[in-house]
Design a protein around this motif. Structure first.
Motif, PDB file in Angstrom:
ATOM      1  N   LYS A  74      -6.907   6.683  -7.964  1.00  0.00           N
ATOM      2  CA  LYS A  74      -6.713   5.850  -6.760  1.00  0.00           C
ATOM      3  C   LYS A  74      -8.028   5.518  -6.062  1.00  0.00           C
ATOM      4  O   LYS A  74      -8.028   4.738  -5.099  1.00  0.00           O
ATOM      5  CB  LYS A  74      -5.785   6.571  -5.783  1.00  0.00           C
ATOM      6  N   ARG A  75      -9.142   6.100  -6.535  1.00  0.00           N
ATOM      7  CA  ARG A  75     -10.427   5.863  -5.843  1.00  0.00           C
ATOM      8  C   ARG A  75     -10.789   4.382  -5.831  1.00  0.00           C
ATOM      9  O   ARG A  75     -11.355   3.889  -4.875  1.00  0.00           O
ATOM     10  CB  ARG A  75     -11.525   6.676  -6.528  1.00  0.00           C
ATOM     11  N   SER A  76     -10.501   3.674  -6.903  1.00  0.00           N
ATOM     12  CA  SER A  76     -10.739   2.224  -6.946  1.00  0.00           C
ATOM     13  C   SER A  76      -9.443   1.513  -6.569  1.00  0.00           C
ATOM     14  O   SER A  76      -8.465   1.515  -7.337  1.00  0.00           O
ATOM     15  CB  SER A  76     -11.198   1.798  -8.349  1.00  0.00           C
ATOM     16  N   ARG A  77      -9.419   0.913  -5.402  1.00  0.00           N
ATOM     17  CA  ARG A  77      -8.194   0.246  -4.929  1.00  0.00           C
ATOM     18  C   ARG A  77      -7.836  -0.912  -5.844  1.00  0.00           C
ATOM     19  O   ARG A  77      -6.656  -1.158  -6.121  1.00  0.00           O
ATOM     20  CB  ARG A  77      -8.406  -0.262  -3.502  1.00  0.00           C
ATOM     21  N   LYS A  78      -8.867  -1.648  -6.346  1.00  0.00           N
ATOM     22  CA  LYS A  78      -8.603  -2.793  -7.222  1.00  0.00           C
ATOM     23  C   LYS A  78      -7.951  -2.329  -8.530  1.00  0.00           C
ATOM     24  O   LYS A  78      -6.951  -2.903  -8.982  1.00  0.00           O
ATOM     25  CB  LYS A  78      -9.910  -3.529  -7.528  1.00  0.00           C
ATOM     26  N   THR A  79      -8.489  -1.233  -9.095  1.00  0.00           N
ATOM     27  CA  THR A  79      -7.944  -0.729 -10.351  1.00  0.00           C
ATOM     28  C   THR A  79      -6.530  -0.182 -10.154  1.00  0.00           C
ATOM     29  O   THR A  79      -5.612  -0.434 -10.934  1.00  0.00           O
ATOM     30  CB  THR A  79      -8.859   0.354 -10.927  1.00  0.00           C
TER      31      THR A  79
ATOM     32  N   ASP B 164       0.836  -1.202   0.000  1.00  0.00           N
ATOM     33  CA  ASP B 164       0.000   0.000   0.000  1.00  0.00           C
ATOM     34  C   ASP B 164       0.874   1.256   0.000  1.00  0.00           C
ATOM     35  O   ASP B 164       0.604   2.235  -0.708  1.00  0.00           O
ATOM     36  CB  ASP B 164      -0.930   0.014   1.209  1.00  0.00           C
ATOM     37  N   ARG B 165       1.913   1.227   0.809  1.00  0.00           N
ATOM     38  CA  ARG B 165       2.823   2.374   0.837  1.00  0.00           C
ATOM     39  C   ARG B 165       3.512   2.564  -0.510  1.00  0.00           C
ATOM     40  O   ARG B 165       3.689   3.678  -0.998  1.00  0.00           O
ATOM     41  CB  ARG B 165       3.880   2.182   1.941  1.00  0.00           C
ATOM     42  N   ALA B 166       3.871   1.422  -1.107  1.00  0.00           N
ATOM     43  CA  ALA B 166       4.552   1.512  -2.406  1.00  0.00           C
ATOM     44  C   ALA B 166       3.636   2.129  -3.460  1.00  0.00           C
ATOM     45  O   ALA B 166       4.067   2.912  -4.307  1.00  0.00           O
ATOM     46  CB  ALA B 166       5.020   0.120  -2.840  1.00  0.00           C
ATOM     47  N   ARG B 167       2.341   1.745  -3.434  1.00  0.00           N
ATOM     48  CA  ARG B 167       1.398   2.318  -4.399  1.00  0.00           C
ATOM     49  C   ARG B 167       1.213   3.820  -4.167  1.00  0.00           C
ATOM     50  O   ARG B 167       1.074   4.595  -5.116  1.00  0.00           O
ATOM     51  CB  ARG B 167       0.055   1.596  -4.314  1.00  0.00           C
ATOM     52  N   ASP B 168       1.180   4.222  -2.873  1.00  0.00           N
ATOM     53  CA  ASP B 168       1.078   5.649  -2.572  1.00  0.00           C
ATOM     54  C   ASP B 168       2.325   6.385  -3.052  1.00  0.00           C
ATOM     55  O   ASP B 168       2.261   7.510  -3.573  1.00  0.00           O
ATOM     56  CB  ASP B 168       0.883   5.862  -1.077  1.00  0.00           C
ATOM     57  N   GLN B 169       3.463   5.747  -2.863  1.00  0.00           N
ATOM     58  CA  GLN B 169       4.708   6.359  -3.316  1.00  0.00           C
ATOM     59  C   GLN B 169       4.711   6.513  -4.842  1.00  0.00           C
ATOM     60  O   GLN B 169       5.274   7.482  -5.371  1.00  0.00           O
ATOM     61  CB  GLN B 169       5.902   5.522  -2.864  1.00  0.00           C
TER      62      GLN B 169
END
Length: 566
Positions: A105-110, A70-75
Motif C-alpha cells: 500500500k506504500r505506493s497509492r498509484k500501484t 479509499d475506504r474500499a481499498r483499505d477494506q
C-alpha cells in the motif's frame, strides 16, 4: 468501523485530567455520510498561554478528506489480512500478512491499480492473489515506463536531427553563395587572361618573322587542353545504333560528365546522367527494367526524361530526377546535345556514308589524347609517308611537295594524293580516298578520277581533359560481299588499331609538350592549312563565336582562315 472515546471516570480526579491536558487530546470523529476524519490537536496550557503564532498554527485543526474508493481499498487490505488470519491459527503469520499488505500500500498509484485488477477480474481476496496482482501491475507499469522512455528518446533524436538538417541547409546556402562568387571571379580571370594572351603572345612575333608570305600578319593560333563550354552547343554522335541493344546500358563520358545510354519501353534511345540522385552511385552497373534504368545501389529507377519513378523500401519523394540530354537517332547513329541552349537544326547527313557506299566497319576506341590534337592529326595527310610506314602508307615515296587546295571553308583536296578531306563541326573529320585497287592508292589524280573509293568518318568526342572517345566508321563502294566474311570486323579493328598506334606515339608526345608549355603552332606551313582552319574555328568558338554545324553553311573570313599562298 467506528471508534469512540469515553470520558475519564471521576475516580481519577483532576490528576488524570491534568495528565491528559499535558498531552495532546485526540478526538476522532467519524461521519457516515461525508467520510471525513477530523483530528484535533492542541499544545499544553503553558504553550497556549505564550500566544505565539507558531503555536496557534500548529494547534489548528488538520483535515484530511477520504473518498469512498479509499475506504474500499483499505477494506480490501483488511479483508486480505482477515482471510489470512482465518486460514492460519498462528497470530504471528497474521502480523506478517499485515506488514506485507502495508508494504504494497506504500505506493497509492500501484495499490489503486491492484484494487482495480482484483475487482475487474473477480479475484479471491487472499494475500497470495493480491501479491500476484501487485506483481502484474508492477510489470505493466515498468513496460509503460519503457515505452514512454523510448518515445521520449525518439523525440529527442528527431529534434537533434532536425537541428542538424537546418544547420546543414544554412551551410549549403553559404557554400552556394561562395561558389557563385568564385565562378564569377574565375570567369573574370579567364576573360582577363584571354585579353592578355591576345595582347602579349610571343608566338605572334615569331610567326610574323618566319612564316613565308605572312609578313606583318599574326595568326594567333592557340592550342589548349581546355574544353571550352561553347563547344557543347552542338550535336555529338555518341554511339552507333547497332551497338545500343534493348535492355542494355552503355556508359560514356562527354565534357567531363558521366552519361549512360539505354532504350526506353518503346525502343527509343535515351540518355541520362550516370549518377544516381540518391547517393551519387553510377547507374550503369545496374539494369534496365521495362525501359527504365535501375541503380544497383538501392534500386531507384529513372525514365527516359531522368525522372525517378521508383524508390524501393522508402516513401516516394516527388520531383527527384537526374539530368537528361536531348537525343535523336539518325543515319544509324545516336546523337545528343549537351549544351545549355535549345538544340538547333538536325545532325541528319553529318555521319551518313555517301550514296552508293556500303558500311563495312564501326569501331569504338578510347584515346588518351585531347580531341583537338587528334582532329589536327587526322586533318594532316603530309605526315603519312613518315609515320605510317608499316601500315597504309608503306612504300609511299616522299613527294617533292604536298599541297592542300581548299574548295570550301573547311574542306579541300590533297595533292599528289587522290584524297578529299573535310572537317564538320564540332568534331568530325571525313575523308574519301580514291584507290587503284584494294590496298593501293593512285597518285597525281583526284579521288573522282578513281573507280574504287574508301570513305572514312572519325567522330572525336571530347570525353574529358586529355582524353578522346573515337568512333570510326568505314564504308566502300566496292567489294560489298566482304561485309559477310566471318571475323572481318576483327580484321578492320586490328588494322585501325595499328594505324592509330603509329599516330599516338607522336600525338601523345605533343600533348606532353603542350602541358610543359610547348607550342604546337610555332611554325605552320602550307600543308598545315586544313588543321590551321580547324584551330582557327576552335579559337573562334572559345572567344564566344559560333560556326554552324551544317557543312554547307560553314564560312569564315579570309583572315580567320589564315590563307597561305600555294
Amino acid at each position: 468501523m467506528y471508534t469512540s472515546t469515553c470520558s475519564t471516570s471521576g475516580r481519577h480526579g483532576p490528576s488524570v485530567l491534568h495528565k491528559v491536558s499535558e498531552k495532546r487530546r485526540v478526538m476522532d470523529v467519524h461521519r457516515r455520510g461525508g467520510g471525513v476524519t477530523v483530528v484535533c490537536s492542541s499544545q499544553s496550557d503553558r504553550e497556549a498561554e505564550s500566544g505565539s503564532i507558531q503555536t496557534v498554527v500548529a494547534s489548528a485543526p488538520q483535515i484530511r478528506f477520504r473518498k469512498a474508493t479509499d475506504r474500499a481499498r483499505d477494506q480490501l487490505a483488511d479483508l486480505a489480512v482477515l482471510n489470512e488470519r482465518l486460514s492460519r491459527a498462528d497470530g504471528v503469520e497474521a502480523a506478517r500478512a499485515r506488514r506485507r499488505v502495508d508494504f504494497m500500500k506504500r505506493s497509492r498509484k500501484t495499490w489503486a491499480k491492484v484494487y482495480d485488477y482484483v475487482m475487474d477480474n473477480d479475484v479471491e481476496c487472499t494475500l497470495s492473489a493480491i501479491e500476484e496482482a501487485n506483481l502484474k501491475v508492477l510489470q505493466m507499469l515498468d513496460e509503460q515506463y519503457k515505452d514512454r522512455s523510448s518515445i521520449d528518446s525518439m523525440k529527442t533524436t528527431l529534434e537533434s536531427l532536425q537541428a542538424e538538417v537546418e544547420e546543414a541547409q544554412d551551410r549549403l546556402q553559404r557554400t552556394q553563395k561562395n561558389i557563385d562568387a568564385n565562378v564569377e571571379r574565375v570567369n573574370e580571370l579567364k576573360q582577363t587572361a584571354r585579353i592578355l594572351e591576345q595582347s602579349f603572345s610571343p608566338t605572334n612575333d615569331i610567326l610574323q618573322e618566319q612564316v613565308p608570305g605572312q609578313s606583318g600578319k599574326k595568326n594567333g593560333l592557340q592550342s589548349s587542353l581546355r574544353l571550352e563550354p561553347e563547344l557543347k552547343e552542338h550535336w555529338f554522335a555518341v554511339q552507333f545504333s547497332s551497338k545500343l541493344e534493348e535492355n542494355m546500358m552503355i556508359p560514356f563520358d562527354l565534357f567531363n560528365e558521366p552519361w549512360v545510354l539505354f532504350r526506353d519501353s518503346e525502343g527509343k534511345a535515351a540518355c541520362v546522367k550516370d549518377e544516381c540522385a540518391h547517393r551519387g552511385c553510377p547507374i550503369s552497373p545496374g539494369k534496365v527494367i521495362d525501359g527504365e534504368v535501375a541503380c544497383p545501389y538501392h534500386g531507384w529507377q529513372y525514365d527516359a526524361n531522368g525522372s525517378c519513378t521508383k524508390m524501393p523500401s522508402t516513401k516516394m519523394c516527388p520531383g527527384i530526377k537526374v539530368k537528361a540530354l536531348p537525343i535523336v537517332e539518325v543515319d544509324g547513329l545516336v546523337w545528343v546535345w549537351p549544351g545549355a541552349q535549345k538544340p538547333v537544326g538536325s545532325p541528319e547527313g553529318l555521319g551518313a556514308p555517301p550514296e552508293g557506299f556500303k558500311l563495312h566497319a564501326e569501331i569504338e576506341v578510347e584515346v588518351p589524347v585531347e580531341h583537338g590534337l587528334l582532329i589536327e592529326n587526322l586533318l594532316d595527310l603530309a605526315h603519312a609517308p613518315f609515320t605510317h610506314t608499316s601500315t597504309f602508307a608503306k612504300g609511299w615515296p616522299i613527294p617533292d611537295i604536298v599541297k592542300f587546295t581548299a574548295n570550301k571553308a573547311l574542306s579541300g583536296v590533297w595533292h599528289p594524293y587522290p584524297i578529299n578531306m573535310e572537317f564538320r563541326p564540332p568534331c568530325i573529320t571525313v575523308s574519301t580516298i580514291g584507290l587503284a585497287q584494294p590496298g593501293k592508292i593512285k597518285r597525281d589524280v583526284t579521288a573522282e578520277d578513281c573507280e574504287n573509293h574508301l570513305h572514312q568518318i572519325h567522330f572525336c568526342l571530347p570525353s574529358r581533359e586529355g582524353h578522346t572517345r573515337l568512333l570510326y566508321r568505314m564504308s566502300m563502294d566496292f567489294l560489298g560481299w566482304l561485309r559477310y566474311v566471318p571475323g572481318i570486323q576483327n580484321v578492320w579493328k586490328h588494322v585501325a588499331g595499328q594505324v592509330l598506334g603509329e599516330d599516338l606515339v607522336l600525338v601523345v608526345g605533343q600533348q606532353d609538350r603542350l602541358k610543359r608549355g610547348g607550342d604546337t603552332w610555332a611554325h605552320p606551313v602550307s600543308y598545315d592549312k586544313m588543321a590551321v582552319r580547324y584551330r582557327r574555328w576552335r579559337n573562334r568558338i572559345a572567344e564566344g563565336g559560333h560556326v554552324s554545324q551544317t557543312p554547307v553553311e560553314a564560312s569564315m573570313s579570309a583572315g580567320d582562315l589564315f590563307e597561305l599562298e600555294e
